[in-house]
Design a protein around this motif. Structure first.
Motif, short mmCIF file in Angstrom:
data_model
loop_
_atom_site.label_atom_id
_atom_site.label_comp_id
_atom_site.label_asym_id
_atom_site.label_seq_id
_atom_site.Cartn_x
_atom_site.Cartn_y
_atom_site.Cartn_z
N LEU A 1 -9.09 -10.52 1.99
CA LEU A 1 -9.13 -9.12 1.55
C LEU A 1 -7.85 -8.38 1.93
O LEU A 1 -7.32 -7.59 1.14
CB LEU A 1 -10.34 -8.42 2.16
CG LEU A 1 -11.71 -8.81 1.59
CD1 LEU A 1 -12.82 -8.13 2.36
CD2 LEU A 1 -11.80 -8.45 0.11
N VAL A 2 -7.36 -8.62 3.15
CA VAL A 2 -6.11 -7.98 3.58
C VAL A 2 -4.97 -8.37 2.66
O VAL A 2 -4.17 -7.52 2.22
CB VAL A 2 -5.78 -8.34 5.05
CG1 VAL A 2 -4.37 -7.89 5.41
CG2 VAL A 2 -6.79 -7.72 6.00
N ALA A 3 -4.89 -9.65 2.34
CA ALA A 3 -3.82 -10.13 1.45
C ALA A 3 -3.97 -9.54 0.05
O ALA A 3 -2.98 -9.08 -0.55
CB ALA A 3 -3.84 -11.66 1.39
N ALA A 4 -5.19 -9.53 -0.48
CA ALA A 4 -5.42 -9.04 -1.83
C ALA A 4 -5.14 -7.54 -1.93
O ALA A 4 -4.45 -7.08 -2.85
CB ALA A 4 -6.86 -9.34 -2.26
N PHE A 5 -5.66 -6.78 -0.96
CA PHE A 5 -5.44 -5.33 -0.99
C PHE A 5 -3.97 -4.99 -0.78
O PHE A 5 -3.46 -4.02 -1.34
CB PHE A 5 -6.29 -4.65 0.07
CG PHE A 5 -7.77 -4.67 -0.22
CD1 PHE A 5 -8.23 -4.77 -1.52
CD2 PHE A 5 -8.70 -4.59 0.81
CE1 PHE A 5 -9.59 -4.80 -1.79
CE2 PHE A 5 -10.06 -4.61 0.54
CZ PHE A 5 -10.50 -4.72 -0.77
#
Length: 325
Positions: free
Chosen positions: A24-28
């Protein structure tokens, strides 16, 4: 049962919450870099602290296969009780003691009804939720209370070496919770009755007393959540906490790998789940999602988490039975 089969898959299932957080951190970050700036991530951690504390209470009860629907409104009740004592001129220690005793009595009531009278947890905590909500409005007859405690303010908004004090405090509490669940008879018995109540009882675990204790411990986490909430938001109202915080806490526990069927979950998983919930909320706000729609997304996330929990439970069962070649 062959626990040596597919160790990589078992490890991946154990690390699923952490892997999800990293994803999620990478995607956001790719969608909007504002979500993952140092200040934004620091805010995410601070916003996750009350969710993590209440999530730990939910985690303890969920391990037994139960649930506590009263925890959200109990945060508001405990908050107005402590705020009322402070407003009346009581010292902070006495106000905190009043909140702790109040929550311990609520946990004792829930535990007695669930453990000794064998009333389903959903029914018991739904009834106490309604009762506590009424009690909150009765206690908070003065309406809004404004707190001016330097100690509470330092806990809620202060920082140490650039890290919010609330994050450090919850980190210490989480370590204590890990020790409680990993190294004490209480923790071992809680996992046991959630995994197989009949086997636990045959092994000498006193089921009614253990269930009572789990609700008391969960109520203590509710008290800690209330303390953190009034330290962060000095304007105390009967709406503090409530159902939205409860849903976030349950979502944090389930996203962190706690099974709604009981017997499985970790303290670290709950903390990671709370960070995921906080990250999602913060990201939706940065993306410009209407505030009224954020709860819709959270509800969808909880449903997906429940589906994933059922799927993981089935996959683990197939692994244990050797049905995956």
């Amino acid at each position: 049962m062959d626990n040596a089969r597919h160790p990589w898959l078992r490890r991946a299932l154990d690390l699923a919450p952490l892997l999800l957080l990293i994803l999620l951190v990478a995607a956001f970050g790719l969608i909007d870099a504002r979500v993952v700036t140092p200040d934004s991530l620091r805010n995410v951690l601070a916003q996750a602290t009350p969710v993590a504390l209440l999530g730990l209470g939910a985690f303890v009860v969920l391990l037994t296969g139960g649930i506590d629907l009263s925890a959200g409104v109990a945060v508001a009740f405990c908050s107005v009780v402590m705020a009322g004592r402070l407003d009346a001129g009581d010292p902070l220690a006495l106000a905190l003691l009043a909140g702790l005793v109040t929550m311990a009595l609520l946990g004792l009531l829930n535990g007695l009804l669930v453990g000794y009278l064998r009333v389903p947890p959903f029914v018991v905590t739904l009834a106490t939720m309604v009762a506590v909500q009424g009690a909150t409005l009765w206690v908070a007859q003065k309406g809004v209370l404004i707190l001016k405690s330097p100690t509470l303010k330092d806990i809620g908004v202060g920082q140490t070496a650039g890290i919010p004090n609330s994050v450090l405090l919850v980190g210490l509490i989480a370590i204590g919770a890990w020790a409680l669940m990993r190294w004490t008879r209480f923790g071992l018995r809680t996992y046991a009755i959630g995994s197989d109540p009949a086997a636990a009882q045959l092994a000498g675990v006193p089921l009614p007393r253990q269930q009572l204790l789990t609700y008391v411990v969960a109520a203590i986490f509710t008290f800690l959540t209330a303390v953190l909430m009034i330290s962060r938001v000095p304007v105390v109202t009967p709406n503090l906490g409530g159902t939205p915080l409860l849903l976030d806490a349950i979502a944090a526990a389930v996203l962190g790998g706690t099974s709604i069927f009981g017997g499985r979950g970790t303290v670290a998983g709950v903390v990671i789940g709370a960070v995921i919930v906080s990250l999602l909320t913060n990201a939706l706000r940065v993306f410009g999602v209407d505030p009224s729609s954020i709860d819709l997304f959270k509800g969808a996330i909880i449903v997906l988490a429940l589906i994933a929990d059922a799927g993981i439970r089935m996959l683990r069962l197939r692994l244990d039975e050797g049905r995956i070649g």
